[in-house]
Structure formats: structure tokens, C-alpha cells
Design a protein around this motif. Structure first.
Motif, mmCIF file in Angstrom:
data_model
loop_
_atom_site.group_PDB
_atom_site.id
_atom_site.type_symbol
_atom_site.label_atom_id
_atom_site.label_comp_id
_atom_site.label_asym_id
_atom_site.label_seq_id
_atom_site.Cartn_x
_atom_site.Cartn_y
_atom_site.Cartn_z
ATOM 1 N N LEU A 1 -1.765 -5.406 7.727
ATOM 2 C CA LEU A 1 -0.542 -4.713 8.122
ATOM 3 C C LEU A 1 -0.393 -4.659 9.634
ATOM 4 N N LEU A 2 -1.494 -4.359 10.325
ATOM 5 C CA LEU A 2 -1.445 -4.319 11.794
ATOM 6 C C LEU A 2 -1.074 -5.688 12.356
ATOM 7 N N TRP B 1 2.497 1.801 11.316
ATOM 8 C CA TRP B 1 1.393 1.799 12.290
ATOM 9 C C TRP B 1 0.394 2.898 11.936
ATOM 10 N N LEU B 2 0.925 4.094 11.678
ATOM 11 C CA LEU B 2 0.070 5.220 11.293
ATOM 12 C C LEU B 2 -0.592 4.952 9.952
ATOM 13 N N ASN B 3 0.175 4.416 9.012
ATOM 14 C CA ASN B 3 -0.328 4.120 7.678
ATOM 15 C C ASN B 3 -1.495 3.147 7.733
ATOM 16 N N ALA B 4 -1.316 2.032 8.442
ATOM 17 C CA ALA B 4 -2.359 1.012 8.543
ATOM 18 C C ALA B 4 -3.612 1.564 9.218
ATOM 19 N N SER B 5 -3.404 2.354 10.266
ATOM 20 C CA SER B 5 -4.547 2.934 10.977
ATOM 21 C C SER B 5 -5.312 3.901 10.086
ATOM 22 N N SER B 6 -4.580 4.685 9.300
ATOM 23 C CA SER B 6 -5.222 5.640 8.393
ATOM 24 C C SER B 6 -6.029 4.925 7.320
#
Length: 272
Positions: A260-261, A117-122
Motif C-alpha cells: 500500500l505504501l 497512509w495511516l492505515n498502511a502504517s498501522s
């Protein structure tokens, strides 16, 4: 981890370390999509030594000149205004933010931060920030125009790379573009600035090769592969940026992050 997995991850590292699309993010995403085990933050940090070896060899003349001039300037005041002496200070001081924050947040970086979740948002947020930097920057300043303020600001941007999905090269290039540097100058300084941080991080994690938590042979294979692929990637990117913007990488980041999200929301893949 077998030889095939190590080779694939070495190729991924070599391709993504210098392109502004996040190597640590892809080393988390690719195994997840292929159903492999997470190689871990230590593996990621150590195989980056391969791509850093590629940077050192590619820029060896610049590095020798910078290190020699900076060292001589310590006792030769006339050399201190020289560009290479100043670059030595900027690279060193610009490494402080990422080193301090990296040590302070080491547990989070190796644990909680490894979340898709963090990876995709970044990928999306930092990608869009790179696009804004392209639009807002004047794109006229060169590496010779660097000063202490700019070196520290770009070093601060490098600390964003501690978040998987951010991209070390992407973060530092974003900072440099905002400050008005050309894309090629931003990339060149980004590569030079990355050397101390990545080498220190890799050596810090290398200790795990002796406590059994890091597989030595697969890690060695991935490191060698990442060196070969990374060296070719540096030459290509510097040439590419003389004629093209970074927007193609932004589009890729946003598309990958969005995909990814969607997969995460649908429950097709797990976040950790």
C-alpha cells in the motif's frame, strides 16, 4: 452500493474481524483497490454487528454463564471470587477505554483516520508489535488466570483498534500475549471483550439508517454475510492457534502495508 459490493464487503468483514489483520482496514482498502466508493465508518460499524452475532452465538454458553454468575454476585458475596463473576467485571471495565476514547475522537475516526497512509502504517507497526509479543510472552497463562490489572491493560490495547489498520483482535491479542497468556486464551478473551464495544459502536451508528446516510438493504446484506463467514472463521482460528503462532498474519500485514505504501508513493491510488 450494489448487491455484489455488499456481499464482497460482508465476506471481507467476516474473514478479517477475528483474524488479527484489521477488518476496518480491509473495508477501507478493498473498495479503494476495486475502484468502489468508500462505504464509510458507519457502514463498517454496523456490519460488525453481524460478526458480533456470530461471537454471541458461538460463545453463548460462556456468555450466559458469565452474565448469570456476575448478576447473582451483585447480591451474593460468595460468588464474587468465582471466575465467571470476575470475567463479567473484566469485560465491562475493559470496555471503558475504547468507549471513552471512541466517543472523544468520533469525528477523527469517521474522517481523518480513514487515510491509507495511516492505515498502511498501522498494519505494519501493529503487526510487528504482535510479533514482539509472540516472542516476549511466556504463553502459559489461561483465561482463568485473568485479574483486574490484566483486564484493564488488555482493554487499553483494544482502544488501539480505533485506528484503521490496527485490528481489534490483533490489538487485544497483543496485549494478552505480552502478559503471558496462551494464543488460544488471548483469542478467546479478545472475542469476549469485543462484544460490548462493537455492539455499542454498531448501535450508535445504526441511527444513521434513519437519516438517509446509510443504505439499508446493502448494509443488511453485508451484515448477514459477515455473520455466516465470521462464525466459521472463529472456529477455524481457535483451532489454528492451538498449533501455530500468529506470525503468518504478521507477514501478511507487513506485506500488505508495504504494498500500500508503495502504491501510495507511486500515486497509483489516493490516500483518501
Amino acid at each position: 452500493m450494489n448487491v455484489v459490493e455488499a456481499t464482497v464487503l460482508g465476506i471481507v468483514q467476516g474473514l478479517t474481524e477475528f483474524l488479527p489483520i484489521s477488518s476496518s482496514g480491509h473495508l477501507l482498502i478493498v473498495p479503494k483497490l476495486l475502484g468502489w466508493k468508500d462505504p464509510g465508518a458507519a457502514f463498517t460499524a454496523v456490519i460488525q454487528l453481524g460478526t458480533m452475532a456470530a461471537v454471541v452465538i458461538y460463545f453463548r454458553r460462556d456468555l450466559v454463564r458469565i452474565l448469570t454468575t456476575w448478576t447473582k454476585s451483585l447480591w451474593t458475596p460468595d460468588l464474587r471470587p468465582h471466575q465467571d463473576a470476575r470475567l463479567g467485571w473484566y469485560i465491562g471495565l475493559g470496555t471503558v477505554p475504547v468507549a471513552v476514547i471512541g466517543l472523544a475522537l468520533n469525528d477523527f475516526i469517521e474522517g481523518g483516520a480513514r487515510n491509507l497512509w495511516l492505515n498502511a502504517s498501522s498494519l505494519i507497526v501493529l503487526g510487528l508489535l504482535l510479533m514482539v509479543a509472540e516472542w516476549a510472552g511466556i504463553g502459559k497463562r489461561e483465561v482463568a488466570d485473568l485479574n483486574l490489572r490484566d483486564g484493564l491493560i488488555i482493554g487499553g490495547f483494544q482502544a488501539l483498534a480505533l485506528i484503521p489498520g490496527s485490528s481489534r483482535s490483533g490489538s487485544t491479542m497483543t496485549g494478552a500475549l505480552f502478559l503471558g497468556y496462551t494464543r488460544e486464551a488471548a483469542a478467546r478473551y479478545s472475542f469476549l471483550l469485543s462484544i460490548p464495544a462493537v455492539v455499542l459502536s454498531g448501535l450508535f451508528e445504526l441511527r444513521k439508517a434513519f437519516d438517509g446516510s446509510l443504505q439499508v438493504v446493502p448494509t443488511l446484506i453485508a451484515t448477514v454475510v459477515s455473520f455466516v463467514v465470521g462464525y466459521a472463521c472463529i472456529a477455524w482460528l481457535l483451532k489454528f492457534l492451538t498449533r501455530h503462532s500468529t506470525n503468518v498474519f504478521v507477514y501478511y500485514r507487513v506485506a500488505l502495508g508495504g504494498a500500500l505504501l508503495g502504491l501510495l508513493a507511486a500515486g497509483a491510488i489516493s490516500a483518501t
